[in-house]
Design an enzyme around this catalytic site. Structure first.
Site, PDB file in Angstrom:
ATOM      1  N   GLU A  10       1.529  -2.608   3.598  1.00 26.69           N
ATOM      2  CA  GLU A  10       0.879  -1.534   2.838  1.00 26.69           C
ATOM      3  C   GLU A  10      -0.530  -1.929   2.427  1.00 26.69           C
ATOM      4  O   GLU A  10      -1.414  -1.077   2.298  1.00 26.69           O
ATOM      5  CB  GLU A  10       1.760  -1.192   1.625  1.00 26.69           C
ATOM      6  CG  GLU A  10       1.300   0.010   0.822  1.00 26.69           C
ATOM      7  CD  GLU A  10       0.362  -0.383  -0.308  1.00 26.69           C
ATOM      8  OE1 GLU A  10      -0.415   0.481  -0.758  1.00 26.69           O
ATOM      9  OE2 GLU A  10       0.417  -1.550  -0.723  1.00 26.69           O
ATOM     10  N   HIS A 308       5.335   0.896   1.169  1.00 31.22           N
ATOM     11  CA  HIS A 308       5.191   0.175  -0.095  1.00 31.22           C
ATOM     12  C   HIS A 308       6.397  -0.740  -0.323  1.00 31.22           C
ATOM     13  O   HIS A 308       6.260  -1.914  -0.697  1.00 31.22           O
ATOM     14  CB  HIS A 308       5.094   1.200  -1.231  1.00 31.22           C
ATOM     15  CG  HIS A 308       4.009   0.936  -2.211  1.00 31.22           C
ATOM     16  ND1 HIS A 308       2.673   0.926  -1.884  1.00 31.22           N
ATOM     17  CD2 HIS A 308       4.058   0.669  -3.541  1.00 31.22           C
ATOM     18  CE1 HIS A 308       1.954   0.680  -2.958  1.00 31.22           C
ATOM     19  NE2 HIS A 308       2.768   0.504  -3.976  1.00 31.22           N
TER      20      HIS A 308
END
Length: 339
Positions: A10, A308
Site C-alpha cells: 500500500e 492496506h
C-alpha cells in the site's frame, strides 16, 4: 536491524505507524526507506512526524531522519514509559493515526496512561473519532485492555484544532475469534457541521445517504450545529449496531465535493456492509491484525481484503513472525487467520 521498503504494498503512512508500534513492543530497531514513495507528496508529512515523535516520547526511542519530507528513518526503541502525554499535530493531520501509533504499546504497559491529542478528528484518508470510539475500541476491549475516548473539540480539514482525550488501562491481549456480528441492534447517524450557514448542506447530505439506505428513516440521522469556532467543516457518521460489533461509516466535506456525493458514497458503503454477513468492515480489518498478532493469533471474518490490510500483515510478520492467512468464507466474505 529490520529494513523495510516503504514503497511496497500500500506504501502509505500505515507502514510507519505499525513499524513504530511493533518496535516498541518487540524491542526490534528498524529502518524504513522510500517512505510514502507512491503518494503525491512522498516522504514524511506533519502527522507522520507527530506519530513518530509520540512513539519516541513514550518509548524512549531515538530516530534518525525525523524531518518533514524525509524519505528514510532509522528507529531504535528504548524503554516504554506509560503516563500522561500530550501530542499536537499542528494541522488537520489525524489524531486517530497518532493514537494508532502509541495505543497498543501503552495498552501492553504496566501502568495506565492518559493521552491528549490535538489535530484533525474528522478528515479524509483517516479513521474518524466516531470510528475509533464506537467501532474499534469496543472490539479491542474484548481482547483485554480497557480504553475510553472523549472528544473535547472537533477538528475539520484544513483547519484542524480538534482535541481528543484517551484513557488506557493496560492488560494482556487475549486471543479471540470474531466471526459472527450477531443480531442487528439498531441504526443511527449524525451530521455535525460548523460555520456553514443554514441547514441546507446537512439536509442534502442526509437525503443522499438515505437514498442509498432504503431501510433507514430520516429520523435516524440527526443534525448537530457545532460552535462557529470549530469550523468550517462538516462530517457524516453512519452506525449499524450488532450484538458483537458496531460498524461506522464516515463522510467528510471538502472543497469541490458535493453534498450529494458525500451522502451517497457513505450510504452505499454502509449498505454494502449491511448486505454482507462479515464481522469487520474494510477499516476495522486492518486495525485488528496488529493486536491479534501480539495476542498470539486470532480469527475474524471481513468484507473484501484491502491492500492496506495485506501491507499491514506483511509489516507485522517482519517483527513477530506471525502470518495472516486470507481465505474465502462464503456469505461472510473472507476469513483472516493470524497464526
Amino acid at each position: 536491524m529490520i529494513t523495510i521498503d516503504g514503497s511496497e504494498g500500500e506504501g502509505g503512512g500505515q507502514v510507519l505507524r505499525n513499524a513504530c508500534a511493533l518496535s516498541l513492543v518487540t524491542g526490534e530497531p528498524f529502518t524504513i526507506e522510500k517512505i510514502r514513495a507512491k503518494r503525491d507528496q512522498p516522504g514524511l508529512m506533519r502527522q507522520h512526524l507527530t506519530s513518530i515523535e509520540a512513539a519516541c516520547a513514550i518509548g524512549g526511542a531515538q530516530c534518525e531522519g525525523l524531518e518533514l519530507g524525509s524519505n528514510r528513518i532509522v528507529f531504535r526503541p528504548g524503554t516504554l514509559t506509560p503516563g500522561d502525554y500530550r501530542f499536537a499535530v499542528g494541522t488537520a493531520g489525524s489524531t486517530a493515526l497518532v493514537l494508532q501509533t502509541v495505543l497498543i504499546p501503552l495498552a501492553l504497559a504496566d501502568k495506565p496512561s492518559h493521552l491528549v491529542i490535538e489535530g484533525g478528528t474528522h478528515a479524509g484518508m483517516a479513521p474518524s473519532f466516531d470510528f475509533i470510539e464506537k467501532c474499534f475500541l469496543p472490539v479491542l476491549e474484548r481482547m483485554g485492555p480497557r480504553v475510553s475516548a472523549r472528544i473535547k473539540r472537533h477538528g475539520f480539514f484544513p483547519r484542524g484544532g480538534g482535541r481528543i482525550e484517551i484513557e488506557i488501562e493496560p492488560a494482556p491481549l487475549r486471543r479471540m475469534e470474531f466471526t459472527e456480528r450477531g443480531a442487528m441492534q439498531g441504526r443511527s447517524g449524525m451530521i455535525v457541521f460548523s460555520s456553514l450557514g443554514a441547514n441546507k448542506i446537512p439536509n442534502r447530505i442526509r437525503k443522499a445517504a438515505l437514498k442509498a439506505l432504503p431501510e433507514w428513516g430520516e429520523e435516524m440521522i440527526a443534525i448537530r450545529d457545532l460552535p462557529a469556532d470549530q469550523g468550517p467543516g462538516i462530517a457524516l457518521s453512519l452506525e449499524a449496531s450488532y450484538a458483537n460489533v458496531t460498524e461506522v461509516v464516515s463522510g467528510f466535506g471538502k472543497l469541490g465535493l458535493s453534498a450529494e456525493r458525500i451522502g451517497n458514497t457513505a450510504g452505499k458503503r454502509m449498505a454494502g456492509y449491511e448486505a454482507s454477513k462479515a464481522f469487520a468492515g474494510p477499516y476495522l480489518q486492518d486495525q485488528l491484525i496488529l493486536p491479534m498478532a501480539l495476542a498470539g493469533g486470532g480469527t475474524f471474518t471481513t468484507v473484501k481484503i484491502s491492500q492496506h490490510t495485506r501491507t499491514a500483515a506483511d509489516i507485522i510478520s517482519l517483527f513477530t513472525g506471525r502470518r495472516a492467512h486470507f481465505e474465502e468464507a462464503g456469505d461472510k466474505g473472507h476469513c483472516v487467520r493470524i497464526v
